[in-house]
Design a protein around this motif. Structure first.
Motif, PDB file in Angstrom:
ATOM      1  N   SER A   1      55.890  54.608  47.450  1.00  0.00           N
ATOM      2  CA  SER A   1      56.749  55.747  47.126  1.00  0.00           C
ATOM      3  C   SER A   1      58.164  55.460  47.593  1.00  0.00           C
ATOM      4  O   SER A   1      58.366  55.016  48.722  1.00  0.00           O
ATOM      5  N   VAL A   2      59.145  55.727  46.711  1.00  0.00           N
ATOM      6  CA  VAL A   2      60.543  55.526  47.071  1.00  0.00           C
ATOM      7  C   VAL A   2      61.331  56.775  46.672  1.00  0.00           C
ATOM      8  O   VAL A   2      60.943  57.516  45.770  1.00  0.00           O
ATOM      9  N   GLN A   3      62.448  56.975  47.365  1.00  0.00           N
ATOM     10  CA  GLN A   3      63.279  58.131  47.128  1.00  0.00           C
ATOM     11  C   GLN A   3      64.168  57.931  45.900  1.00  0.00           C
ATOM     12  O   GLN A   3      64.704  56.844  45.670  1.00  0.00           O
ATOM     13  N   LEU A   4      64.299  58.980  45.104  1.00  0.00           N
ATOM     14  CA  LEU A   4      65.181  58.953  43.946  1.00  0.00           C
ATOM     15  C   LEU A   4      66.589  58.538  44.372  1.00  0.00           C
ATOM     16  O   LEU A   4      67.112  59.005  45.386  1.00  0.00           O
ATOM     17  N   ALA A   5      67.198  57.620  43.619  1.00  0.00           N
ATOM     18  CA  ALA A   5      68.562  57.125  43.832  1.00  0.00           C
ATOM     19  C   ALA A   5      68.691  56.162  45.012  1.00  0.00           C
ATOM     20  O   ALA A   5      69.780  55.706  45.317  1.00  0.00           O
ATOM     21  N   SER A   6      67.581  55.822  45.665  1.00  0.00           N
ATOM     22  CA  SER A   6      67.625  54.853  46.760  1.00  0.00           C
ATOM     23  C   SER A   6      67.387  53.447  46.205  1.00  0.00           C
ATOM     24  O   SER A   6      67.277  53.239  45.003  1.00  0.00           O
ATOM     25  N   THR A   7      67.306  52.448  47.103  1.00  0.00           N
ATOM     26  CA  THR A   7      67.010  51.073  46.710  1.00  0.00           C
ATOM     27  C   THR A   7      65.574  50.746  47.084  1.00  0.00           C
ATOM     28  O   THR A   7      65.171  50.954  48.226  1.00  0.00           O
ATOM     29  N   ALA A   8      64.828  50.248  46.122  1.00  0.00           N
ATOM     30  CA  ALA A   8      63.425  49.894  46.355  1.00  0.00           C
ATOM     31  C   ALA A   8      63.277  48.382  46.439  1.00  0.00           C
ATOM     32  O   ALA A   8      63.917  47.639  45.688  1.00  0.00           O
ATOM     33  N   TYR A   9      62.424  47.932  47.359  1.00  0.00           N
ATOM     34  CA  TYR A   9      62.074  46.514  47.483  1.00  0.00           C
ATOM     35  C   TYR A   9      60.565  46.386  47.319  1.00  0.00           C
ATOM     36  O   TYR A   9      59.806  46.959  48.106  1.00  0.00           O
ATOM     37  N   LEU A  10      60.159  45.654  46.304  1.00  0.00           N
ATOM     38  CA  LEU A  10      58.746  45.379  46.071  1.00  0.00           C
ATOM     39  C   LEU A  10      58.471  43.969  46.568  1.00  0.00           C
ATOM     40  O   LEU A  10      59.032  42.994  46.045  1.00  0.00           O
ATOM     41  N   HIS A  11      57.603  43.847  47.580  1.00  0.00           N
ATOM     42  CA  HIS A  11      57.415  42.575  48.267  1.00  0.00           C
ATOM     43  C   HIS A  11      56.300  41.736  47.634  1.00  0.00           C
ATOM     44  O   HIS A  11      55.277  42.273  47.189  1.00  0.00           O
ATOM     45  N   CYS A  12      56.528  40.432  47.639  1.00  0.00           N
ATOM     46  CA  CYS A  12      55.518  39.486  47.144  1.00  0.00           C
ATOM     47  C   CYS A  12      55.638  38.214  47.967  1.00  0.00           C
ATOM     48  O   CYS A  12      56.422  37.305  47.639  1.00  0.00           O
ATOM     49  N   ARG A  13      54.856  38.140  49.051  1.00  0.00           N
ATOM     50  CA  ARG A  13      54.899  36.979  49.944  1.00  0.00           C
ATOM     51  C   ARG A  13      53.832  35.966  49.515  1.00  0.00           C
ATOM     52  O   ARG A  13      52.659  36.316  49.380  1.00  0.00           O
ATOM     53  N   ILE A  14      54.277  34.737  49.310  1.00  0.00           N
ATOM     54  CA  ILE A  14      53.395  33.700  48.778  1.00  0.00           C
ATOM     55  C   ILE A  14      53.527  32.450  49.627  1.00  0.00           C
ATOM     56  O   ILE A  14      54.635  32.026  49.972  1.00  0.00           O
ATOM     57  N   ALA A  15      52.392  31.843  49.955  1.00  0.00           N
ATOM     58  CA  ALA A  15      52.372  30.575  50.684  1.00  0.00           C
ATOM     59  C   ALA A  15      51.703  29.512  49.815  1.00  0.00           C
ATOM     60  O   ALA A  15      50.924  29.826  48.913  1.00  0.00           O
ATOM     61  N   GLY A  16      52.011  28.244  50.096  1.00  0.00           N
ATOM     62  CA  GLY A  16      51.351  27.136  49.417  1.00  0.00           C
ATOM     63  C   GLY A  16      51.892  26.818  48.049  1.00  0.00           C
ATOM     64  O   GLY A  16      51.236  26.104  47.275  1.00  0.00           O
ATOM     65  N   LEU A  17      53.092  27.329  47.700  1.00  0.00           N
ATOM     66  CA  LEU A  17      53.662  27.022  46.390  1.00  0.00           C
ATOM     67  C   LEU A  17      54.066  25.552  46.321  1.00  0.00           C
ATOM     68  O   LEU A  17      54.629  24.997  47.267  1.00  0.00           O
ATOM     69  N   LYS A  18      53.819  24.936  45.178  1.00  0.00           N
ATOM     70  CA  LYS A  18      54.248  23.559  44.939  1.00  0.00           C
ATOM     71  C   LYS A  18      55.140  23.548  43.703  1.00  0.00           C
ATOM     72  O   LYS A  18      56.330  23.827  43.779  1.00  0.00           O
ATOM     73  N   ASP A  19      54.565  23.263  42.553  1.00  0.00           N
ATOM     74  CA  ASP A  19      55.365  23.283  41.334  1.00  0.00           C
ATOM     75  C   ASP A  19      55.103  24.546  40.513  1.00  0.00           C
ATOM     76  O   ASP A  19      55.507  24.638  39.362  1.00  0.00           O
ATOM     77  N   GLN A  20      54.425  25.533  41.107  1.00  0.00           N
ATOM     78  CA  GLN A  20      54.132  26.767  40.385  1.00  0.00           C
ATOM     79  C   GLN A  20      55.372  27.677  40.378  1.00  0.00           C
ATOM     80  O   GLN A  20      56.222  27.613  41.272  1.00  0.00           O
ATOM     81  N   SER A  21      55.452  28.529  39.379  1.00  0.00           N
ATOM     82  CA  SER A  21      56.552  29.487  39.264  1.00  0.00           C
ATOM     83  C   SER A  21      56.070  30.887  39.618  1.00  0.00           C
ATOM     84  O   SER A  21      54.869  31.184  39.554  1.00  0.00           O
ATOM     85  N   VAL A  22      57.029  31.751  39.984  1.00  0.00           N
ATOM     86  CA  VAL A  22      56.735  33.138  40.335  1.00  0.00           C
ATOM     87  C   VAL A  22      57.499  34.050  39.376  1.00  0.00           C
ATOM     88  O   VAL A  22      58.699  33.847  39.140  1.00  0.00           O
ATOM     89  N   SER A  23      56.818  35.027  38.837  1.00  0.00           N
ATOM     90  CA  SER A  23      57.433  35.949  37.873  1.00  0.00           C
ATOM     91  C   SER A  23      57.122  37.381  38.250  1.00  0.00           C
ATOM     92  O   SER A  23      56.106  37.676  38.884  1.00  0.00           O
ATOM     93  N   TRP A  24      58.026  38.290  37.853  1.00  0.00           N
ATOM     94  CA  TRP A  24      57.789  39.727  37.975  1.00  0.00           C
ATOM     95  C   TRP A  24      57.730  40.323  36.572  1.00  0.00           C
ATOM     96  O   TRP A  24      58.578  40.032  35.724  1.00  0.00           O
ATOM     97  N   TYR A  25      56.712  41.147  36.346  1.00  0.00           N
ATOM     98  CA  TYR A  25      56.536  41.838  35.078  1.00  0.00           C
ATOM     99  C   TYR A  25      56.407  43.337  35.337  1.00  0.00           C
ATOM    100  O   TYR A  25      56.092  43.762  36.440  1.00  0.00           O
ATOM    101  N   ARG A  26      56.653  44.090  34.274  1.00  0.00           N
ATOM    102  CA  ARG A  26      56.356  45.529  34.331  1.00  0.00           C
ATOM    103  C   ARG A  26      55.372  45.854  33.217  1.00  0.00           C
ATOM    104  O   ARG A  26      55.558  45.439  32.064  1.00  0.00           O
ATOM    105  N   LYS A  27      54.329  46.596  33.584  1.00  0.00           N
ATOM    106  CA  LYS A  27      53.318  46.984  32.602  1.00  0.00           C
ATOM    107  C   LYS A  27      53.578  48.400  32.108  1.00  0.00           C
ATOM    108  O   LYS A  27      53.771  49.319  32.905  1.00  0.00           O
ATOM    109  N   LYS A  28      53.595  48.574  30.789  1.00  0.00           N
ATOM    110  CA  LYS A  28      53.691  49.891  30.157  1.00  0.00           C
ATOM    111  C   LYS A  28      52.566  49.993  29.145  1.00  0.00           C
ATOM    112  O   LYS A  28      52.702  49.533  28.017  1.00  0.00           O
ATOM    113  N   GLY A  29      51.458  50.582  29.587  1.00  0.00           N
ATOM    114  CA  GLY A  29      50.289  50.627  28.720  1.00  0.00           C
ATOM    115  C   GLY A  29      49.772  49.215  28.481  1.00  0.00           C
ATOM    116  O   GLY A  29      49.476  48.474  29.416  1.00  0.00           O
TER     117      GLY A  29
END
Length: 306
Positions: free
Chosen positions: A67-95
């Protein structure tokens, strides 16, 4: 006797082997347990088993509500270990639709409020500035393994309720005080994700009020707890110059106001009693309207004189 002694020896050996196996398993588990980072965007702390050497999330929960406050700044965290040549992406799901936001360090969203802000050593966090209602929904952090690793975060946008109350807890828009009395106001903020992150301030017009105000007789007390914040303002020995608009300003949220009138002692008692003033004027207005309506009704509906 010899058979019995051999049986006891065998049984003792079995128990020793089982005990040794249990100790080995316990030591192995202890070596692989770690604590999650503080401030994990809503994650609960606790043990985590690191059983693989390849890419893996450093979070206990792969599905999370934030939950975040309207008009504030939100940080969605994704901590990952062991990355080599893999890529990281963020998506948004709508239905059934999936919209790409970031790929690696690049942002592919047409709204510049969205950006990847990598934080060392391993947090591929998504930042959303000036959060709006339309930003609510499910966001996914994905690692390009086979099959892909996915962490889902459901973002909820909440809007704080801000009110100014009098000393009895009644919401105010306007109030009258006698000269020489004490102005007492309470600013009440509810439904915030974390009240302790707020900053509250009182203003009289454009002038900020505090305990060290040059006027003297001003006190401010603030309490931040859970999802509720409160701030009390007291202005003693009120004079006519204390009349005007008072604002309760909550940083990064909003502000609300109340109009205060300081009147001399000879002012009519019904208005001097502060919160009763609006009720009194409302009653007088209703009485005036009723009288006008009755006069119009009788004029229109009375039979003509012969």
């Amino acid at each position: 006797m010899k058979v019995l002694r051999d049986w006891f020896c065998l049984r003792r050996l079995q128990l020793l082997l089982l005990l040794r196996l249990a100790v080995c398993l316990e030591e192995d588990g202890t070596a692989e347990v770690g604590d999650d980072d503080a401030g994990g965007g809503g994650d609960e702390g606790g043990p985590r088993l690191r059983t693989h050497e390849g890419p893996h999330f450093l979070h206990d929960r792969l599905n999370l509500n934030v939950s975040v406050q309207l008009a504030s700044t939100a940080y969605l965290h994704c901590r990952i270990a062991g990355l080599k040549d893999q890529s990281v992406s963020w998506y948004r799901k709508k239905g059934d639709e999936i919209h790409l936001i970031t790929f690696g360090f690049q942002t592919y969203h047409n709204d510049d409020r969205f950006a990847l802000t990598f934080e060392q050593p391993s947090d591929w966090r998504l930042r959303i500035r000036y959060v709006q209602r339309r930003d609510e929904g499910t966001y996914q952090c994905q690692v390009s393994t086979h099959p892909p690793l996915i962490r889902s975060i459901h973002l909820q946008v909440v809007e704080a309720a801000i009110q100014i109350l009098d000393e009895r807890g009644v919401e105010l828009r306007e109030k009258f005080y006698r000269a020489g009395s004490t102005i007492e106001l309470q600013c009440h903020v509810a439904d915030v994700p974390t009240a302790t992150s707020l900053q509250m301030a009182w203003y009289h017009g454009n002038h900020r009020l505090n305990y060290d105000d040059s006027r003297g007789g001003v006190s401010v007390k603030t309490e931040l707890r859970g999802s509720v914040a409160r701030s009390w303002l007291r202005v003693s020995n009120a004079v006519r110059q204390d009349s005007g608009t008072y604002y309760c300003n909550v940083t990064h949220l909003a502000a609300t106001s109340v109009t205060i009138h300081v009147v001399p002692d000879e002012y009519p008692a019904a208005i001097q009693r502060g919160s009763r003033a609006s009720s009194w004027r409302g009653i007088m207005l209703l009485a005036c309207l009723a009288s006008s309506f009755l006069h119009t009704f009788l004029s229109c509906c009375s039979p003509p004189h012969r």
